[in-house]
Design an enzyme around this catalytic site. Structure first.
Site, short mmCIF file in Angstrom:
data_model
loop_
_atom_site.label_atom_id
_atom_site.label_comp_id
_atom_site.label_asym_id
_atom_site.label_seq_id
_atom_site.Cartn_x
_atom_site.Cartn_y
_atom_site.Cartn_z
N ASP A 1 85.92 -124.53 -15.85
CA ASP A 1 85.76 -123.27 -16.37
C ASP A 1 84.10 -123.33 -17.09
O ASP A 1 83.84 -124.10 -17.64
CB ASP A 1 86.72 -123.17 -17.60
N GLY A 2 83.29 -122.21 -16.57
CA GLY A 2 81.82 -122.19 -16.99
C GLY A 2 81.04 -122.10 -16.08
O GLY A 2 80.90 -122.88 -15.28
N SER B 1 88.62 -114.61 -16.74
CA SER B 1 88.44 -115.03 -18.10
C SER B 1 87.97 -113.76 -18.83
O SER B 1 87.01 -113.15 -18.57
CB SER B 1 87.36 -115.80 -18.51
N HIS C 1 93.01 -115.82 -18.12
CA HIS C 1 92.50 -116.74 -19.07
C HIS C 1 92.07 -116.22 -20.31
O HIS C 1 91.22 -115.22 -20.41
CB HIS C 1 91.24 -117.65 -18.35
N ASP D 1 90.27 -116.70 -23.88
CA ASP D 1 89.38 -117.88 -24.75
C ASP D 1 89.46 -117.57 -26.25
O ASP D 1 89.19 -116.53 -26.81
CB ASP D 1 88.10 -117.78 -24.31
N MET E 1 88.61 -118.72 -29.68
CA MET E 1 87.40 -119.49 -30.50
C MET E 1 87.47 -119.23 -32.10
O MET E 1 87.68 -118.13 -32.46
CB MET E 1 86.15 -119.08 -30.05
N MET F 1 85.61 -128.65 -18.53
CA MET F 1 84.45 -127.65 -18.94
C MET F 1 83.38 -128.02 -18.11
O MET F 1 83.00 -129.06 -17.93
CB MET F 1 84.17 -127.68 -20.38
N GLY G 1 84.43 -115.63 -15.67
CA GLY G 1 84.34 -114.34 -16.62
C GLY G 1 83.21 -113.51 -16.10
O GLY G 1 83.64 -112.34 -15.50
N HIS H 1 93.08 -120.54 -23.79
CA HIS H 1 92.38 -121.80 -23.77
C HIS H 1 91.95 -121.91 -25.26
O HIS H 1 91.28 -121.22 -25.93
CB HIS H 1 90.99 -121.37 -23.01
N MET I 1 90.34 -123.09 -28.21
CA MET I 1 88.93 -123.85 -28.76
C MET I 1 88.80 -123.77 -30.17
O MET I 1 88.15 -123.01 -30.77
CB MET I 1 87.49 -123.17 -28.24
#
Ligand code: DX5
Ligand code: ZN
Length: 224
Positions: free
Chosen positions: A180-181, A13, A38, A40, A42, A142, A202, A71, A73
């Site tokens: 993820d996370g 990520s 990946h 992200d 947002m 998640m 990440g 992804h 969000m």
């Protein structure tokens, strides 16, 4: 779990990358054997943070051959699907939460010829996937609340990862199960044992004090 999911894939990520050297870092991750990148996205509304948009996908498209997964969000993903696809995204991951017309969103992505995945947040039960699973190529569970990198893995999500794996084997074998996370060398073996076959990371890849190849190797050793 003992089902044949093929080798576990790593999806770095870029949220944790050095944005001043983004192209270089993605190239390094590619050389070190990353399976996809990946991205992200947002909007400061769906999640309480802002990150990046389609211009980043467009810039990365020129420096890597790896699939770019976005992804999303964001509150209104339908407005941005074409933009991300035109920028070069290979797969679009859209959240179950807040989407009253998820089936329509999923089928629009498919009609545009790209891979589609559905994402569920920590408080969202696996059961919501039952009717949409057959239409998607990927589920993303998640393992932190979305919005920020560098968060702690939520161990309470592990039983759900197992439930999603069971549902996939029943309804859509071959569907990717991504997490993820908070994925690092300690938590990666736990999610793989629970049935995940794609790991987003990440911090553990771009910001753990090792260089990128060494950090990826650490993750691979942890799950081997
Ligand atoms: C969180 C993002 C993640 C994040 C993961 O909202 O969806 O992809 O970058 O970062 P780490 O691996 O640092 O938890
Ligand atoms: Zn993500």
């Amino acid at each position: 779990m003992d089902m044949d999911q093929g080798p576990v894939k790593l999806a770095p990520s870029i949220l944790a990358a050095d944005f001043a050297r983004l192209g270089e870092q993605v190239a390094e991750a590619e050389q070190a054997g990353a399976d996809r990148i990946h991205v992200d996205v947002m909007d400061g509304h769906f999640v309480p943070n802002l990150s990046m948009g389609a211009v980043v996908v467009q810039a990365l498209r020129r420096v890597t051959r790896l699939p770019l997964e976005t992804h999303l969000m964001i509150s209104a993903p339908d407005f941005f699907l074409e933009e991300f696809i035109e920028a070069g995204a290979d797969s679009l991951l859209v959240h179950w939460e807040g989407n009253n017309n998820l089936h329509r969103t999923v089928h629009r992505v498919k009609a545009l010829g790209k891979r589609v995945g559905v994402v569920i947040n920590p408080a969202t039960p696996a059961a919501v996937l039952e009717e949409i699973l057959q239409d998607v190529e990927q589920v993303l569970v998640m393992t932190v609340n979305p919005g920020f990198g560098h968060q702690h893995f939520l161990h309470t999500t592990l039983p759900k990862v197992r439930r999603v794996r069971q549902m996939i084997e029943r309804v859509k074998p071959g569907c990717d199960l991504e997490v993820d996370g908070g994925i690092d060398a300690t938590t990666a073996p736990l999610v793989v044992a629970a049935g995940a076959n794609v790991l987003v990371a990440g911090t553990a890849i771009f910001d753990d004090g090792h260089d990128i190849p060494a950090a990826m190797q650490r993750l691979r050793v942890a799950i081997s």
